[in-house]
Design an enzyme around this catalytic site. Sequence first.
Site, PDB file in Angstrom:
ATOM      1  CG  HIS A  74       5.738  -3.582  -1.796  1.00  0.00           C
ATOM      2  ND1 HIS A  74       5.797  -2.409  -1.060  1.00  0.00           N
ATOM      3  CD2 HIS A  74       4.697  -3.433  -2.649  1.00  0.00           C
ATOM      4  CE1 HIS A  74       4.844  -1.587  -1.465  1.00  0.00           C
ATOM      5  NE2 HIS A  74       4.154  -2.182  -2.428  1.00  0.00           N
ATOM      6  N   GLY A 114      -3.934  -6.397   0.071  1.00  0.00           N
ATOM      7  CA  GLY A 114      -4.615  -6.170   1.336  1.00  0.00           C
ATOM      8  C   GLY A 114      -4.161  -7.092   2.449  1.00  0.00           C
ATOM      9  NE  ARG A 152       1.768  -8.911   5.360  1.00  0.00           N
ATOM     10  CZ  ARG A 152       2.445  -7.860   5.783  1.00  0.00           C
ATOM     11  NH1 ARG A 152       3.044  -7.067   4.915  1.00  0.00           N
ATOM     12  NH2 ARG A 152       2.530  -7.584   7.069  1.00  0.00           N
TER      13      ARG A 152
END
EC number: 3.5.4.25
Length: 344
Positions: free
Chosen positions: A197, A243, A278
């Site tokens: 997450h 984000g 990410r």
Amino acid sequence: MALALDALRHGWPVRVGDGAVLLPAETGFAGGATAPRMLISAARAVTLKLANQREAAVPEAPVLIRAAEPFDLETARAVADPALDLIHPMKGPFAAEPIGDLETARTAMELARLAGILPAFLVAPTLDGEVQDVSTADLAEWKDASRISIASRARLPVAAAEDAEIVAFRALDDLREHVALVIGRQNGDRAPLVRLHSECLTGDILGSLKCDCGPQLDAALHAMADEARDGGWGVLLYLRQEGRGIGLINKLRAYRLQDQGFDTVDANNRLGLPTEARDFPVAARMLELLGVHAIRLMTNNPAKVAALQEVGVDVIERVPHQLPPNPHNARYLETKRDRTGHLL
């Protein structure tokens, strides 16, 4: 590396390797500074009619531009920020020039993203004062996930599960502190239910309806609690990558562009930022330190499964994690389905 990121956030100049001095267009404040050239993203170059969509296949790729007159910080910000396009519609003419050291330019754009600022620089500006030096090797070392270690851990009863432990991770010169929440009793004979997450202040804390992050976080914790009651266990990795890695300020800029009609992908790209930024090696390192090697991954995104497998995580099962849309996030979910391959 940490000093370079701090310099960019404060508007101070940096120099990557043996390249030219770079002054961040967004945060720079040197009075009277001008430069004959700017380094911008390929996505912004498309907006300025300096590239085509094929050349901008990597939206965050660097493009070097020059104008008839030197850039000052005001004109540089108008070039860099799509939010100013309606205020300053007339720009240029500009011309794109070859980049001598492409790797150095790519490093500069990556530094801007990590600093949470717009990826645009005045190149070789006229200014006095000290310059913060950084290298491509510094960036690679900073991103090396093997430098992450467990800093602390403690029992943490949470609403979804009283039998939980929180584990905090950090690297020495990275201010982001990632955490894992382990729910249930760790069992090496049974693969845990795992959810990656990424931090979402607006969704996780403020209850934003523009995304599904808050409900997904809550549902994941309850699913892990159910798993624990059935003799299994779960691990939530809470990654400080707001984000999808572009930072809070840039995420809010993307929200403004979405209000103008752009979808999530186009909004990020119009800012000159990647759709996906990410850092999956960080997640892999966290699992390694927890002694977790095989996982059942809660995700609707096959690309996330592939990304984890590429960095050595054995994903033995993909567990769907879909929640119903609301009127505010329906288009966001459609974009995830149609443009980023989510199975929704």
